[in-house]
Write an enzyme that holds these catalytic residues in place. Structure first.
Site, mmCIF file in Angstrom:
data_model
loop_
_atom_site.group_PDB
_atom_site.id
_atom_site.type_symbol
_atom_site.label_atom_id
_atom_site.label_comp_id
_atom_site.label_asym_id
_atom_site.label_seq_id
_atom_site.Cartn_x
_atom_site.Cartn_y
_atom_site.Cartn_z
ATOM 1 N N MET A 133 36.799 45.720 40.115
ATOM 2 C CA MET A 133 35.938 45.783 38.924
ATOM 3 C C MET A 133 35.033 44.547 38.899
ATOM 4 O O MET A 133 35.508 43.415 39.007
ATOM 5 C CB MET A 133 36.778 45.801 37.642
ATOM 6 C CG MET A 133 37.620 47.042 37.404
ATOM 7 S SD MET A 133 36.718 48.605 37.413
ATOM 8 C CE MET A 133 35.525 48.347 36.089
ATOM 9 N N ASP A 172 32.850 48.454 41.058
ATOM 10 C CA ASP A 172 32.527 49.209 39.844
ATOM 11 C C ASP A 172 32.086 48.264 38.729
ATOM 12 O O ASP A 172 32.882 47.463 38.244
ATOM 13 C CB ASP A 172 33.766 50.008 39.413
ATOM 14 C CG ASP A 172 33.501 50.912 38.207
ATOM 15 O OD1 ASP A 172 32.331 51.041 37.803
ATOM 16 O OD2 ASP A 172 34.478 51.483 37.697
ATOM 17 N N ASP A 208 34.926 58.298 34.474
ATOM 18 C CA ASP A 208 35.689 57.244 33.789
ATOM 19 C C ASP A 208 36.524 57.829 32.663
ATOM 20 O O ASP A 208 35.994 58.292 31.654
ATOM 21 C CB ASP A 208 34.723 56.196 33.222
ATOM 22 C CG ASP A 208 34.110 55.342 34.314
ATOM 23 O OD1 ASP A 208 34.877 54.722 35.072
ATOM 24 O OD2 ASP A 208 32.862 55.306 34.412
ATOM 25 N N SER A 263 28.273 57.066 38.034
ATOM 26 C CA SER A 263 29.258 57.146 36.955
ATOM 27 C C SER A 263 28.675 57.929 35.797
ATOM 28 O O SER A 263 27.716 57.502 35.157
ATOM 29 C CB SER A 263 29.645 55.744 36.479
ATOM 30 O OG SER A 263 30.335 55.856 35.246
ATOM 31 N N MET A 314 39.198 57.112 29.764
ATOM 32 C CA MET A 314 39.668 55.984 28.926
ATOM 33 C C MET A 314 40.518 56.515 27.783
ATOM 34 O O MET A 314 40.223 57.573 27.234
ATOM 35 C CB MET A 314 38.477 55.232 28.339
ATOM 36 C CG MET A 314 37.500 54.706 29.360
ATOM 37 S SD MET A 314 36.138 53.849 28.544
ATOM 38 C CE MET A 314 35.053 53.567 29.945
ATOM 39 N N HIS A 323 31.712 59.610 39.921
ATOM 40 C CA HIS A 323 32.712 58.714 39.344
ATOM 41 C C HIS A 323 32.916 59.100 37.880
ATOM 42 O O HIS A 323 31.967 59.143 37.109
ATOM 43 C CB HIS A 323 32.209 57.273 39.474
ATOM 44 C CG HIS A 323 33.169 56.224 39.031
ATOM 45 N ND1 HIS A 323 34.169 55.727 39.834
ATOM 46 C CD2 HIS A 323 33.264 55.554 37.858
ATOM 47 C CE1 HIS A 323 34.843 54.789 39.175
ATOM 48 N NE2 HIS A 323 34.313 54.663 37.963
ATOM 49 N N MET A 372 41.388 54.535 33.262
ATOM 50 C CA MET A 372 41.577 53.321 32.453
ATOM 51 C C MET A 372 42.513 53.695 31.313
ATOM 52 O O MET A 372 42.135 53.735 30.144
ATOM 53 C CB MET A 372 40.216 52.818 31.947
ATOM 54 C CG MET A 372 39.396 52.186 33.071
ATOM 55 S SD MET A 372 37.651 52.064 32.663
ATOM 56 C CE MET A 372 37.114 53.691 33.172
ATOM 57 N N HIS A 393 38.505 57.558 37.595
ATOM 58 C CA HIS A 393 38.927 56.176 37.345
ATOM 59 C C HIS A 393 39.721 56.158 36.047
ATOM 60 O O HIS A 393 39.151 56.327 34.976
ATOM 61 C CB HIS A 393 37.658 55.303 37.278
ATOM 62 C CG HIS A 393 37.917 53.883 36.917
ATOM 63 N ND1 HIS A 393 36.891 53.019 36.569
ATOM 64 C CD2 HIS A 393 39.061 53.150 36.843
ATOM 65 C CE1 HIS A 393 37.405 51.825 36.301
ATOM 66 N NE2 HIS A 393 38.706 51.882 36.444
HETATM 67 C C1 DX5 Z 1 33.402 50.619 33.118
HETATM 68 C C2 DX5 Z 1 33.435 51.788 34.034
HETATM 69 C C3 DX5 Z 1 32.279 51.878 34.947
HETATM 70 C C4 DX5 Z 1 30.962 52.053 34.247
HETATM 71 C C5 DX5 Z 1 29.924 51.436 35.110
HETATM 72 O O1 DX5 Z 1 34.575 50.603 32.385
HETATM 73 O O2 DX5 Z 1 34.587 51.729 34.844
HETATM 74 O O3 DX5 Z 1 32.467 52.910 35.903
HETATM 75 O O4 DX5 Z 1 30.628 53.392 34.013
HETATM 76 O O5 DX5 Z 1 28.741 51.474 34.385
HETATM 77 P P1 DX5 Z 1 27.514 50.536 34.762
HETATM 78 O O6 DX5 Z 1 27.051 50.951 36.119
HETATM 79 O O7 DX5 Z 1 26.549 50.839 33.669
HETATM 80 O O8 DX5 Z 1 28.008 49.120 34.736
HETATM 81 ZN ZN ZN Z 2 34.673 53.221 36.465
#
Ligand code: DX5
Ligand code: ZN
Length: 223
Positions: free
Chosen positions: A138, A176, A36, A10, A38, A34, A69, A67
Site C-alpha cells: 500500500m 496500490d 476494493d 480500481s 471495505m 481492482h 480491507m 482487495h
Molecule cells: C485505497 C484502495 C485503493 C484506491 C486507490 O484504500 O485500496 O485501491 O482505490 O485509489 P487511488 O488510485 O485514487 O489512490
Molecule cells: Zn485497493
C-alpha cells in the site's frame, strides 16, 4: 531485463451508478479490475461486497482482483468465490496467521495474496511469499481513493523485487494508492508488476488515454 508492468484500474473511483459503462470503456486496455472491498471496521469506510462483485462478474470477463480491507476475510471467501471473484488479497494486519485464509482460498479456487499497509514491514509477509500469487504494497493508508502517494514505501518494492527474483518466485508485486503517470515511473522502476490506479484513470477526461500514459510511464517508455 525489464519486466512488463500491468495496470489494474480500481473501480472505487468509478461512478457506481454506471459501473457497466465504466468497466466497458477501459476493458480493451487492461486484463484486470481492482475491486476494493471495505467493511467499515478494518478501514473507516464502506464500499461494496459480494452482490456488486456478482453484478460485475455478469458484466465483464476481466480478472476480478478483490482487495479485502476487512477484519474477517475468512468468513467471506466462500461468498466472494461464489460471486465470481478470481483473486483475493488480504491484509496481514487483519490476519497475522494467513494460513487458514490461504488454505480456504485454494480450496475455493481463488488466487490469494497478502497486503501490507505503509507502516508494515515486508518481514511480516516474507515467510508466505511462495504461497502468494501477489504481494501488495500500500502506498496510501487504505480506506479512500484520491490520496497522496507515500514515497517512503518504495524501498519495500525494491527489496521485494530482490527477494522474489533471487528465489525465482512467481509472486507478482502490486502497488496500490496514489498512482498517476508521475508516481508510476517510480513504481515501475522499483520493480512493481501490477499498478493499481483509481482516481487517475476514472476521473480522467479520457480514461483509455490515462491508462496508456500510466502504462508507458510504469514501463519506462516516457521521460
Ligand atoms: C485505497 C484502495 C485503493 C484506491 C486507490 O484504500 O485500496 O485501491 O482505490 O485509489 P487511488 O488510485 O485514487 O489512490
Ligand atoms: Zn485497493
Amino acid at each position: 531485463m525489464r519486466h512488463h508492468v500491468r495496470i489494474a484500474p480500481s473501480i472505487l473511483a468509478a461512478d457506481f451508478a454506471n459501473l457497466r459503462f465504466e468497466v466497458d470503456r477501459i476493458t480493451s486496455a487492461v486484463e484486470m479490475l481492482h475491486v476494493d472491498v471495505m467493511d467499515g471496521h478494518f478501514v473507516p469506510n464502506i464500499s461494496l461486497g459480494p452482490p456488486v462483485i456478482a453484478s460485475l462478474r455478469a458484466a465483464t470477463d476481466l480478472y476480478l482482483d478483490c482487495h479485502l480491507m476487512i477484519t474477517d476475510p475468512l468468513s467471506y471467501l466462500e461468498s466472494l468465490a461464489a460471486s465470481g471473484a478470481n483473486g483475493v488479497t488480504v491484509h496481514i494486519e487483519a490476519v497475522p496467521d494467513p494460513h487458514p485464509v490461504m488454505d480456504e482460498s485454494a480450496r475455493l479456487g481463488l488466487d490469494v495474496g497478502l497486503v501490507i499497509n505503509p507502516p508494515t514491514p515486508i518481514e511480516s509477509v516474507e515467510p508466505y511469499l511462495d504461497r502468494c500469487s501477489m504481494v501488495v504494497v500500500m502506498s496510501v493508508n487504505p480506506g479512500f481513493g484520491g490520496q497522496a502517494f507515500i514515497e517512503a514505501v518504495m524501498p519495500k518494492i525494491t527489496r521485494l523485487r530482490e527477494i522474489i527474483d533471487s528465489e525465482a518466485l512467481s509472486t507478482d508485486i502490486q502497488i496500490d494508492g496514489g498512482i498517476n503517470r508521475r508516481t508510476a515511473v517510480l513504481a515501475g522502476a522499483a520493480g512493481a508488476d501490477v499498478i493499481v490506479a483509481g482516481t487517475s484513470v476514472f476521473h480522467a477526461a479520457d480514461p483509455l488515454a490515462a491508462i496508456d500514459e500510466i502504462k508507458r510511464a510504469a514501463n519506462g517508455e516516457v521521460t
